[in-house]
Design a protein around this motif. Structure first.
Motif, short mmCIF file in Angstrom:
data_model
loop_
_atom_site.label_atom_id
_atom_site.label_comp_id
_atom_site.label_asym_id
_atom_site.label_seq_id
_atom_site.Cartn_x
_atom_site.Cartn_y
_atom_site.Cartn_z
N ARG A 143 47.66 69.16 16.87
CA ARG A 143 47.77 68.36 15.64
C ARG A 143 49.12 68.59 14.97
N LEU A 144 49.58 69.82 14.95
CA LEU A 144 50.87 70.10 14.33
C LEU A 144 52.01 69.47 15.12
N LEU A 180 54.71 66.79 13.89
CA LEU A 180 56.15 67.03 14.04
C LEU A 180 56.83 65.80 14.64
N LEU A 181 56.25 65.24 15.69
CA LEU A 181 56.84 64.06 16.34
C LEU A 181 56.88 62.87 15.39
N PHE A 214 52.30 66.96 5.91
CA PHE A 214 52.31 68.35 6.33
C PHE A 214 53.39 69.17 5.61
N GLU A 215 54.08 68.54 4.64
CA GLU A 215 55.02 69.30 3.82
C GLU A 215 54.24 70.35 3.03
N GLY A 216 54.67 71.61 3.11
CA GLY A 216 53.98 72.68 2.42
C GLY A 216 52.80 73.25 3.18
N VAL A 217 52.47 72.64 4.33
CA VAL A 217 51.34 73.11 5.14
C VAL A 217 51.82 74.03 6.26
N ALA A 218 52.87 73.63 6.97
CA ALA A 218 53.34 74.41 8.11
C ALA A 218 54.83 74.18 8.34
N LEU A 219 55.45 75.15 8.99
CA LEU A 219 56.83 75.06 9.45
C LEU A 219 56.83 75.31 10.95
N CYS A 271 57.44 75.47 20.61
CA CYS A 271 57.11 75.46 19.18
C CYS A 271 56.25 76.66 18.78
N ARG A 272 56.61 77.28 17.68
CA ARG A 272 55.80 78.32 17.05
C ARG A 272 55.53 77.85 15.62
N TRP A 273 54.36 78.11 15.10
CA TRP A 273 53.96 77.55 13.81
C TRP A 273 53.81 78.64 12.76
#
Length: 359
Positions: free
Chosen positions: A9-10, A14-15, A21-26, A50-52
């Motif tokens: 999902r992340l 990203l794509l 997802f701002e503020g949810v994950a980097l 990718c690492r989350w």
């Protein structure tokens, strides 16, 4: 503690550069050693690289460097140079009567500025500037100043213009803010914008960001409940609230321990009390909140109670997110929710450090 959505999902977000997802994950990119926002315009990495991470601090502790393009260490609005330029200008000239002509003189396109501010803050820059001028006028009236002085101090060229802005905010004209009021209303400045606090000598009745669209209606309801006896000024509870907000935003305390008056139905009060039990740095979904109050099928009603909350931050409805981990609607604006969750990640990290020390 909030768990991140799953990898697939992340990566899909990203794509798509999904702003939800701002503020949810980097995302940390193993092949470059850089971490980014999911909305970063840079070329997208392979999924296996990718690492989350839930916060910039976590990404940095894992050895990743912040992207110079999307600036993932701040909230989304902080990364835009036009927003930074205008927020700095407003702070330097809070009483200035800003107009589109002023923006043009600064070499900015008014339509672009309007779009950017509405996208990030839910209101235009000129609306923000008008609220700041109104704050100054309210401050002058609070100090016992004459209407004409308050009008001139706040930059309005007519008494009717000042009264209209005041009435839109408070639900009634300045002259109706009686001197013998039971409740006192005051403006509190915070790093996320002005807030209106209404308190008596015993409890805080309302704490709202001044640009919330439902604020005038909420003030009118509160005024009706108090028989119209709301005046300008502050009580010891107001001062206590201001101090608690200062500690919260400075990172000194995630607990805003202020006596509050929860004016709502028994169901709403149960939801609000459960919200107060969510520690800073943690989040809950609406379904989890419904489960916690013993009514797992009342998810929509719980969401409605969240929206009816009149005590922002003290009753932390911003700590409720979507079941899939995305940020959902927040009456104070999603940009504020993003910043609040990022701020409270620091409290979560401090709690983890304290627990590790104890062990």
């Amino acid at each position: 503690m909030r768990d991140l959505p799953d990898h697939d999902r992340l990566y899909t977000a990203l794509l798509a550069r999904d702003p939800a997802f701002e503020g949810v994950a980097l995302v940390g990119v193993a092949s470059t050693g850089i971490f980014c926002r999911l909305t970063c315009p840079a070329r997208k990495p392979l999924a296996r690289n990718c690492r989350w991470f839930a916060s910039a601090a976590e990404a940095q502790r894992a050895g990743f460097r912040p992207c110079l393009r999307c600036k993932p260490q701040g909230a989304q609005a902080d990364a835009h140079p036009v927003i930074g330029q205008l927020m700095s200008a407003l702070a330097q000239r809070p009483g200035h009567r800003w107009s589109e002509a002023c923006l043009t003189e600064m070499g900015l396109d008014p339509s672009t500025v309007r779009r950017l501010f509405r996208q990030h803050f839910g209101e235009s820059f000129l609306q923000m500037a008008r609220a700041e001028r109104l704050r100054q006028g309210i401050g002058r009236l609070h100090q016992g100043g004459r209407m004409i002085d308050a009008q001139l101090d706040s930059g309005f060229d007519s008494a009717s213009g000042f009264r209209r802005a005041f009435a839109q905010l408070f639900g009634h004209a300045p002259h109706r803010m009686t001197a013998d009021a039971d409740l006192r209303a005051d403006w509190l400045d915070t790093p996320l914008g002005g807030m209106i606090a209404i308190a008596d000598t015993q409890a805080l009745h309302l704490l709202e960001f001044v640009d919330r669209k439902a604020l005038p209606a909420g003030l009118r309801r509160l005024s009706a409940m108090a028989g119209g006896r709301i005046g300008l000024g502050r009580t010891e509870i107001t001062a206590q609230t201001e101090a608690a907000l200062g500690d919260f935003f400075a990172g000194r305390s995630g607990l805003l321990q202020v006596p509050v008056k929860l004016a709502g139905t028994p169901f709403q009060q149960r939801v609000w009390q459960e919200l107060q039990r969510i520690p800073a740095g943690q989040t809950r979904s609406y379904a989890q909140l419904a489960q916690a109050i013993g009514q797992p099928s009342a998810v929509r009603a719980v969401a409605g109670a969240n929206g009816a909350n009149r005590l922002a931050l003290v009753v932390p409805c911003h700590r409720v997110i979507g079941a899939d981990g995305t940020l959902t609607g927040y009456a104070g604006g999603l940009w504020r929710k993003e910043k609040l969750i990022a701020l409270e990640a620091g409290y979560r990290n401090l709690a983890g450090i304290s627990q590790d020390t104890a062990r």
